[in-house]
Design a protein around this motif. Structure first.
Motif, PDB file in Angstrom:
ATOM      1  N   TYR A 112      11.051   5.835  11.882  1.00  0.00           N
ATOM      2  CA  TYR A 112      11.228   4.580  12.630  1.00  0.00           C
ATOM      3  C   TYR A 112      11.105   4.800  14.139  1.00  0.00           C
ATOM      4  CZ  TYR A 112      11.887   1.334   8.838  1.00  0.00           C
ATOM      5  OH  TYR A 112      11.653   0.511   7.746  1.00  0.00           O
ATOM      6  N   SER A 125      15.995   2.695   2.231  1.00  0.00           N
ATOM      7  CA  SER A 125      17.316   2.157   1.864  1.00  0.00           C
ATOM      8  C   SER A 125      17.244   1.428   0.528  1.00  0.00           C
ATOM      9  CB  SER A 125      17.781   1.185   2.960  1.00  0.00           C
ATOM     10  OG  SER A 125      16.802   0.158   3.097  1.00  0.00           O
ATOM     11  N   ASP A 146       0.806  -1.214   0.000  1.00  0.00           N
ATOM     12  CA  ASP A 146       0.000   0.000   0.000  1.00  0.00           C
ATOM     13  C   ASP A 146       0.836   1.259   0.000  1.00  0.00           C
ATOM     14  OD1 ASP A 146      -2.559   1.566   2.051  1.00  0.00           O
ATOM     15  OD2 ASP A 146      -2.477   1.257  -0.114  1.00  0.00           O
ATOM     16  N   SER A 203      -0.485  -3.882   4.121  1.00  0.00           N
ATOM     17  CA  SER A 203       0.360  -2.827   4.663  1.00  0.00           C
ATOM     18  C   SER A 203      -0.472  -1.721   5.273  1.00  0.00           C
ATOM     19  CB  SER A 203       1.232  -2.226   3.556  1.00  0.00           C
ATOM     20  OG  SER A 203       2.155  -3.163   3.071  1.00  0.00           O
ATOM     21  N   HIS A 245      13.853   9.389   7.699  1.00  0.00           N
ATOM     22  CA  HIS A 245      13.855   7.949   7.935  1.00  0.00           C
ATOM     23  C   HIS A 245      13.921   7.651   9.438  1.00  0.00           C
ATOM     24  CE1 HIS A 245      15.624   3.832   7.726  1.00  0.00           C
ATOM     25  NE2 HIS A 245      14.989   3.748   6.579  1.00  0.00           N
ATOM     26  N   ALA A 271       9.234  -5.018   6.312  1.00  0.00           N
ATOM     27  CA  ALA A 271      10.092  -5.197   5.138  1.00  0.00           C
ATOM     28  C   ALA A 271      11.262  -4.238   5.183  1.00  0.00           C
ATOM     29  CB  ALA A 271       9.261  -4.971   3.877  1.00  0.00           C
ATOM     30  N   SER A 323      17.040  -1.426   6.330  1.00  0.00           N
ATOM     31  CA  SER A 323      18.035  -0.512   6.899  1.00  0.00           C
ATOM     32  C   SER A 323      18.346  -0.960   8.328  1.00  0.00           C
ATOM     33  CB  SER A 323      17.436   0.904   6.952  1.00  0.00           C
ATOM     34  OG  SER A 323      16.280   0.885   7.790  1.00  0.00           O
ATOM     35  N   GLY A 336       7.296   4.380   2.027  1.00  0.00           N
ATOM     36  CA  GLY A 336       8.442   4.637   1.159  1.00  0.00           C
ATOM     37  C   GLY A 336       8.165   5.745   0.157  1.00  0.00           C
TER      38      GLY A 336
HETATM   39  C1  LIG Z   1       7.950  -7.349  -0.008  1.00  0.00           C
HETATM   40  C2  LIG Z   1       7.997  -5.877   0.346  1.00  0.00           C
HETATM   41  C3  LIG Z   1       6.795  -5.201   0.516  1.00  0.00           C
HETATM   42  C4  LIG Z   1       6.800  -3.832   0.818  1.00  0.00           C
HETATM   43  N1  LIG Z   1       5.603  -3.199   0.953  1.00  0.00           N
HETATM   44  C5  LIG Z   1       5.608  -1.864   1.127  1.00  0.00           C
HETATM   45  C6  LIG Z   1       4.364  -1.160   1.140  1.00  0.00           C
HETATM   46  O1  LIG Z   1       3.297  -1.744   1.037  1.00  0.00           O
HETATM   47  N2  LIG Z   1       4.408   0.196   1.251  1.00  0.00           N
HETATM   48  C7  LIG Z   1       5.605   0.889   1.425  1.00  0.00           C
HETATM   49  O2  LIG Z   1       5.580   2.115   1.562  1.00  0.00           O
HETATM   50  N3  LIG Z   1       6.799   0.234   1.445  1.00  0.00           N
HETATM   51  C8  LIG Z   1       6.814  -1.114   1.270  1.00  0.00           C
HETATM   52  N4  LIG Z   1       8.008  -1.760   1.243  1.00  0.00           N
HETATM   53  C9  LIG Z   1       9.251  -1.008   1.506  1.00  0.00           C
HETATM   54  C10 LIG Z   1       9.708  -1.281   2.958  1.00  0.00           C
HETATM   55  O3  LIG Z   1       8.708  -0.969   3.888  1.00  0.00           O
HETATM   56  C11 LIG Z   1      10.992  -0.520   3.300  1.00  0.00           C
HETATM   57  O4  LIG Z   1      10.774   0.835   3.288  1.00  0.00           O
HETATM   58  C12 LIG Z   1      12.098  -0.834   2.362  1.00  0.00           C
HETATM   59  O5  LIG Z   1      12.255  -2.229   2.340  1.00  0.00           O
HETATM   60  C13 LIG Z   1      13.379  -0.166   2.781  1.00  0.00           C
HETATM   61  O6  LIG Z   1      13.737  -0.484   4.097  1.00  0.00           O
HETATM   62  P1  LIG Z   1      13.964   0.661   5.170  1.00  0.00           P
HETATM   63  O7  LIG Z   1      12.630   1.239   5.430  1.00  0.00           O
HETATM   64  O8  LIG Z   1      14.498  -0.088   6.356  1.00  0.00           O
HETATM   65  O9  LIG Z   1      14.923   1.650   4.609  1.00  0.00           O
HETATM   66  C14 LIG Z   1       8.034  -3.132   0.946  1.00  0.00           C
HETATM   67  C15 LIG Z   1       9.255  -3.805   0.767  1.00  0.00           C
HETATM   68  C16 LIG Z   1       9.239  -5.170   0.466  1.00  0.00           C
HETATM   69  C17 LIG Z   1      10.550  -5.886   0.292  1.00  0.00           C
END
Ligand SMILES: Cc1cc2nc3c(=O)[nH]c(=O)nc-3n(C[C@H](O)[C@H](O)[C@H](O)COP(=O)(O)O)c2cc1C
Length: 349
Positions: A156, A338, A59, A102, A152, A224, A227, A136
């Protein structure tokens, strides 16, 4: 939905026409399927028949902004149904498969998120899963009155407290608190209520949740993050970690790191499952699979890819020749996640 054994777990990331940007333009694709319940019913039932553990709906709370004006309207923007609404409908037409979606901790309030997933858990008989994200897509900020997407680290920091509050709300009641005793006129036993009365840096939430304890107690929590902050939060709170890994070594290192961090948090390492993402292109023969892959590539305008990369990096990459290596002195702008680092590493490999 349990992650406590070492069997292989399968999750299906539901998108209307696959995750390849060219998918919606294939002759057999139905681009409008993003908004049709029956499409997701068929997909989810197929996954349930295939003994998948869960279906998952990603999402974002805004269209991903295009960096290259020429691509506006050409890329399949992330436009789709709201996950909990869709998953609730799917809970009525499935019996075993987990239903995960999500929900961001950056633009939501923990009371609402606790309520949404507790409701899905009741509706589905204990099959709900929350993919905790911090968003993201920086454009979400503009839909919630923010000038800019929080950093970021701040996202968190809020996410950690957010999770704590949601868990406290899910734990608001004992499993047997609602006695529904008509003779005594006792609906619930006050002694079995545990209001969180949370007072924190980001939230003040008295509680309890106005709903009986979810059938799972706590719905499954997925994350997911990749970082440092993302991994630390997942190790402390998640049952599932989704990850995007480019090679076996990277995947093994990530797996070992997550298990070690989980143990360091005093949790059983077996209580967290690491699910790397794969995007399989399947054919009866290798040649047929290659042909399908080529059809996707042919249906895909490289400018859309350049736009997506520019969005990930927050800089307009169209100034650089497509077939030349990325310049070492690429201007870096603060990235939302990341993910950009991962892509840069891959592009420079
Ligand atoms: C399988 C998968 C699903 C994810 N789903 C979402 C999502 O629904 N919405 C979103 O904003 N980010 C999504 N992300 C991104 C992560 O939440 C995360 O921001 C990204 O993996 C980077 O990691 P960090 O936040 O630790 O920097 C997804 C990532 C993966 C690998």
């Amino acid at each position: 939905m349990s992650t406590r054994n070492r069997q292989m777990h399968f999750g299906l990331l539901m998108t209307a026409n696959g995750s390849h940007f060219g998918g919606w333009r294939l002759p057999q694709a139905d681009p409008a399927a993003s908004f049709r319940l029956q499409h997701y019913v068929e997909m989810t039932r197929e996954a349930e028949r295939g003994c998948f553990d869960l279906v998952f709906m990603a999402d974002t709370l805004a269209l991903v902004p295009t960096q290259l004006p020429a691509t506006l309207g050409h890329a399949p923007p992330i436009a789709h149904l709201e996950p909990l609404t869709l998953l609730s409908a799917l809970s009525a037409v499935t019996t075993h498969i987990g239903l995960a979606g999500s929900a961001t901790t950056t633009y939501n309030h923990p009371y609402q998120v606790a309520r949404l997933f507790a409701s899905l858990d009741h509706l589905s008989g204990g099959r709900a899963g929350w993919n905790l994200i911090t968003s993201g897509n920086p454009a979400e900020a503009w839909n919630f009155g923010f000038e800019r997407h929080p950093d970021h680290a701040d996202r968190y920091d809020r996410a950690r407290e957010f999770a704590e509050v949601v868990f406290g709300l899910w734990d608001s009641w004992t499993d047997d608190a609602f006695v529904f005793d008509k003779a005594r006129g006792q609906y619930f036993e006050p002694a079995r209520m545990r209001a969180p009365n949370h007072q924190g840096k980001h939230f003040r939430v008295k509680g309890p949740l106005n709903m009986a304890r979810p059938p799972q107690g706590r719905p499954v929590v997925a994350q997911a993050g990749s970082s440092e902050a993302g991994r630390a939060l997942a190790a402390a709170t998640a049952d599932i970690v989704f990850t995007a890994q480019q090679n076996l070594k990277g995947a093994r290192d990530f797996y070992a790191d997550m298990k070690a961090r989980t143990a360091a948090c005093g949790r059983d390492p077996a209580s967290i499952a690491v699910l790397p993402g794969v995007a399989p292109i399947i054919g009866d023969t290798d040649a047929e699979a290659q042909r399908r892959y080529q059809a996707l590539q042919d249906a895909f305008d490289p400018l859309i890819g350049l736009d997506a990369l520019s969005a990930e990096f927050g800089i307009d990459l169209s100034a650089y020749p497509l077939d030349a290596p990325l310049p070492e002195d690429l201007p870096t702008s603060p990235r939302a996640t990341s993910r950009g680092d991962l892509m840069l590493e891959q592009m420079r490999a």
